[in-house]
Design a protein around this motif. Structure first.
Motif, mmCIF file in Angstrom:
data_model
loop_
_atom_site.group_PDB
_atom_site.id
_atom_site.type_symbol
_atom_site.label_atom_id
_atom_site.label_comp_id
_atom_site.label_asym_id
_atom_site.label_seq_id
_atom_site.Cartn_x
_atom_site.Cartn_y
_atom_site.Cartn_z
ATOM 1 N N ASN A 93 39.592 -10.458 -47.859
ATOM 2 C CA ASN A 93 38.694 -9.829 -47.027
ATOM 3 C C ASN A 93 38.822 -10.776 -45.533
ATOM 4 O OD1 ASN A 93 36.151 -9.251 -45.592
ATOM 5 N ND2 ASN A 93 34.791 -10.472 -47.346
ATOM 6 N N ASN A 107 37.641 -7.119 -29.815
ATOM 7 C CA ASN A 107 37.129 -8.261 -30.219
ATOM 8 C C ASN A 107 37.957 -9.395 -30.167
ATOM 9 O OD1 ASN A 107 33.902 -7.532 -30.782
ATOM 10 N ND2 ASN A 107 35.284 -6.052 -31.768
ATOM 11 N N GLY A 139 37.302 -9.926 -42.841
ATOM 12 C CA GLY A 139 36.144 -9.727 -41.785
ATOM 13 C C GLY A 139 35.011 -8.862 -42.308
ATOM 14 N N THR A 140 34.145 -8.667 -41.160
ATOM 15 C CA THR A 140 32.764 -7.793 -41.525
ATOM 16 C C THR A 140 32.451 -7.260 -40.280
ATOM 17 O OG1 THR A 140 31.433 -9.572 -40.939
ATOM 18 C CG2 THR A 140 31.848 -9.377 -43.205
ATOM 19 N N TYR A 141 31.807 -6.023 -40.432
ATOM 20 C CA TYR A 141 31.431 -5.247 -39.379
ATOM 21 C C TYR A 141 30.152 -4.410 -39.675
ATOM 22 C CZ TYR A 141 31.226 -0.779 -36.366
ATOM 23 O OH TYR A 141 30.778 0.116 -35.674
ATOM 24 N N VAL A 171 30.365 -8.013 -35.053
ATOM 25 C CA VAL A 171 31.795 -7.984 -35.757
ATOM 26 C C VAL A 171 32.366 -9.505 -35.740
ATOM 27 C CG1 VAL A 171 34.342 -7.359 -35.214
ATOM 28 C CG2 VAL A 171 32.307 -5.885 -34.627
ATOM 29 N N VAL A 172 32.656 -9.852 -37.119
ATOM 30 C CA VAL A 172 33.327 -11.335 -37.485
ATOM 31 C C VAL A 172 34.733 -10.970 -38.149
ATOM 32 C CG1 VAL A 172 32.764 -13.266 -38.863
ATOM 33 C CG2 VAL A 172 30.856 -11.985 -37.933
ATOM 34 N N LEU A 173 35.609 -11.284 -37.302
ATOM 35 C CA LEU A 173 36.984 -11.459 -37.739
ATOM 36 C C LEU A 173 37.691 -12.757 -38.070
ATOM 37 C CD1 LEU A 173 38.282 -8.757 -35.223
ATOM 38 C CD2 LEU A 173 37.429 -8.269 -37.676
ATOM 39 N N LYS A 174 38.586 -12.764 -38.942
ATOM 40 C CA LYS A 174 39.445 -13.973 -39.229
ATOM 41 C C LYS A 174 40.821 -13.715 -38.577
ATOM 42 C CE LYS A 174 37.090 -14.745 -43.878
ATOM 43 N NZ LYS A 174 37.633 -14.825 -45.085
ATOM 44 N N HIS A 175 40.863 -14.006 -37.287
ATOM 45 C CA HIS A 175 42.125 -13.454 -36.378
ATOM 46 C C HIS A 175 43.135 -14.074 -37.023
ATOM 47 C CE1 HIS A 175 39.970 -11.215 -33.393
ATOM 48 N NE2 HIS A 175 39.119 -12.139 -33.595
ATOM 49 N N ARG A 179 33.286 -3.996 -44.726
ATOM 50 C CA ARG A 179 34.179 -5.378 -44.718
ATOM 51 C C ARG A 179 35.607 -4.823 -44.442
ATOM 52 N NH1 ARG A 179 33.261 -7.774 -50.947
ATOM 53 N NH2 ARG A 179 31.439 -8.696 -50.396
#
Length: 82
Positions: A35, A76, A37-39, A48-52, A18
């Motif tokens: 939190n 990303n 995002g996740t990797y 890779v999921v990010l909350k930019h 996370r």
């Protein structure tokens, strides 16, 4: 001082991370503020999921990303919705 860093999750041999905002001095897997995002390095390619928007907010208020997190953010970029 705030930091954006990786927090390890998952079973032995199957890491999942996370991206979290936390106090710089806290433990790697300790208490965090948010939190963002996740990797998952176990998939091919790595997921890779990010909350930019939240990452930019925290950087704006003084949080410093670690080297690894900075690399994930750089590689990303935010997807622009059409």
């Amino acid at each position: 001082m705030l930091a954006i860093s990786l927090m390890r999750m998952g079973a032995k041999g199957k890491p999942f991370y996370r991206l979290v905002v936390k106090e710089k001095r806290s433990k790697r897997d300790g208490k965090y503020i948010e939190n963002v995002g996740t990797y998952n390095p176990m998939t091919d390619p790595a997921e890779v999921v990010l909350k930019h928007d939240r990452i930019q907010y925290w950087i704006g208020v003084g949080a410093k990303p670690t080297e690894t997190v900075a690399s994930l953010i750089k590689n990303n970029p935010a997807q622009i919705a059409e």
